[in-house]
Design a protein around this motif. Structure first.
Motif, short mmCIF file in Angstrom:
data_model
loop_
_atom_site.label_atom_id
_atom_site.label_comp_id
_atom_site.label_asym_id
_atom_site.label_seq_id
_atom_site.Cartn_x
_atom_site.Cartn_y
_atom_site.Cartn_z
N VAL A 2 0.79 -1.25 -0.05
CA VAL A 2 -0.12 0.05 0.05
C VAL A 2 0.83 1.16 0.17
N SER A 61 1.26 4.16 -2.61
CA SER A 61 0.60 5.68 -2.30
C SER A 61 1.58 6.75 -2.62
N GLN A 69 3.62 9.04 -4.76
CA GLN A 69 3.51 9.79 -6.01
C GLN A 69 4.71 10.65 -6.21
N THR A 127 0.14 13.06 -4.55
CA THR A 127 0.16 11.83 -3.33
C THR A 127 -1.13 12.13 -2.28
N THR A 186 -4.35 11.33 -4.49
CA THR A 186 -4.42 9.87 -4.63
C THR A 186 -5.10 9.12 -3.15
N ALA A 187 -4.30 9.71 -2.33
CA ALA A 187 -4.77 9.09 -0.72
C ALA A 187 -6.24 9.44 -0.51
N ARG A 212 -8.15 7.21 -2.55
CA ARG A 212 -8.44 5.75 -1.94
C ARG A 212 -9.11 5.42 -0.81
N ALA A 224 -7.42 3.17 -7.12
CA ALA A 224 -7.62 2.41 -5.97
C ALA A 224 -8.26 0.82 -6.06
N VAL A 254 -0.78 4.08 3.52
CA VAL A 254 -0.86 5.46 3.16
C VAL A 254 -0.39 6.52 3.78
N GLY A 270 3.29 6.51 2.96
CA GLY A 270 3.35 7.02 1.52
C GLY A 270 3.42 8.67 1.53
#
Length: 316
Positions: free
Chosen positions: A36, A40, A42, A48, A51-52, A55, A99, A132, A135
């Motif tokens: 994960v 996560s 980017q 980032t 996207t987080a 997701r 995701a 995440v 990340g």
């Protein structure tokens, strides 16, 4: 190359820490936290965080959909297939494409558990949050690459100076060697890289964002477009009119004084003087000189446009 290696190291460290923390908390499928984390990270902070968030909402939807599917069909592959169909449809409709794989890997763990109680849901939620989280943390160390963008801006400016210098020579020497416009290939490549880096730097800022680099590159892009028009104009000149020397000298002057802090006010004044002096020159006798002087006049108008772009940027 160095930035790519740095990015790989950052991903690896984020993944390792996620797995270590998941193991420390005695979570099942701890390695999934590392996966994960990898998915996560980017290239920019903005990507980032975006996207987080996507997701996170997708993961909530995945839990609800899977709970219903497992309740109806039991903890079987049939239930998982139905879940996949519904979840993927929701993700595609909501724009949560990134995701689909990651959240489905976590949901697949419930089949192994054979139950979807509080402890099992807690396990998957923690794997998600840890992965995440690391990340995002790894991306907090992404900084605006000042040295890189400054080097690219300097390279672009030097190539523009070289182009102006070559133009000053071409005005006087119609058979100037290798004057084929190939310099624009390197110039456009340089400004493209600078633009790309300026956009990455912009996305790696939180709070009030500095747009100077982006605006600076946009200004140079406009000037390069005008330079290419000037090149086309020069290619049509096949003689050296009487006014060529003063124009060549001015192009060389612009080349020498070309730098980011010059507001070009004095250059614009000098250019206006040259344009006015050309207007009172005796008319040429031969047709060829008339055409070439006309092209030189157009060239000066293009130079004025070139300088006004910088002047407008400096005043703005």
């Amino acid at each position: 190359m160095i930035s790519k290696i740095s990015f790989c190291i950052k991903i690896s460290i984020a993944s390792i820490f996620a797995i270590v923390v998941a193991n420390f908390l005695k979570l099942d499928f701890a390695v999934s936290a590392g996966i994960v984390a990898i998915l996560s990270v980017q290239f920019t902070k903005k990507e980032t965080i975006k996207t987080a968030l996507a997701r996170f909402f997708a993961f909530i939807a995945a839990l609800i959909i899977s709970f219903v599917c497992f309740k109806i069909f039991g903890f079987t592959l049939t239930a998982f297939f139905v879940y996949l169909f519904i979840f993927i449809s929701v993700c595609l409709f909501s724009g949560w494409n990134s995701a689909m794989a990651m959240d489905s890997v976590l949901i697949s763990h419930f089949i192994s558990f054979g139950v979807m109680g509080f402890l099992q849901i807690r396990n998957e939620v923690l794997l998600f949050v840890i992965g995440v989280g690391f990340g995002i943390i790894s991306n907090l160390f992404l900084r605006k690459k000042v040295d890189v963008i400054e080097e690219l801006k300097l390279k672009t400016d030097e190539l523009i100076k070289l182009s102006l210098h070559r133009m000053s020579l071409r005005i006087l020497y119609v058979n100037l060697a290798d004057y084929d416009g190939s310099c624009f290939t390197a110039l456009e490549s340089s400004v493209f890289e600078a633009k790309k880096q300026s956009e990455i730097n912009f996305k790696n800022q939180f709070g009030k964002k500095d747009t100077y680099d982006i605006r600076y590159i946009q200004m140079r892009e406009k000037q390069i477009f005008v330079l290419k028009e000037m090149f086309k104009c020069l290619k049509n000149i096949s003689s050296v009119p009487r006014t060529a020397q003063v124009i060549s000298d001015f192009f060389e002057k612009v080349s020498v004084e070309f730098h980011r802090d010059n507001d070009v006010e004095l250059l614009l004044v000098r250019l206006e003087e040259i344009i006015n002096s050309m207007k009172i020159q005796p008319l040429p006798v031969e047709r060829k000189e008339f055409e070439d002087r006309a092209n030189l006049f157009i060239l000066l108008q293009k130079m004025k446009e070139f300088l006004l772009i910088k002047n407008s940027f400096a005043r703005g």
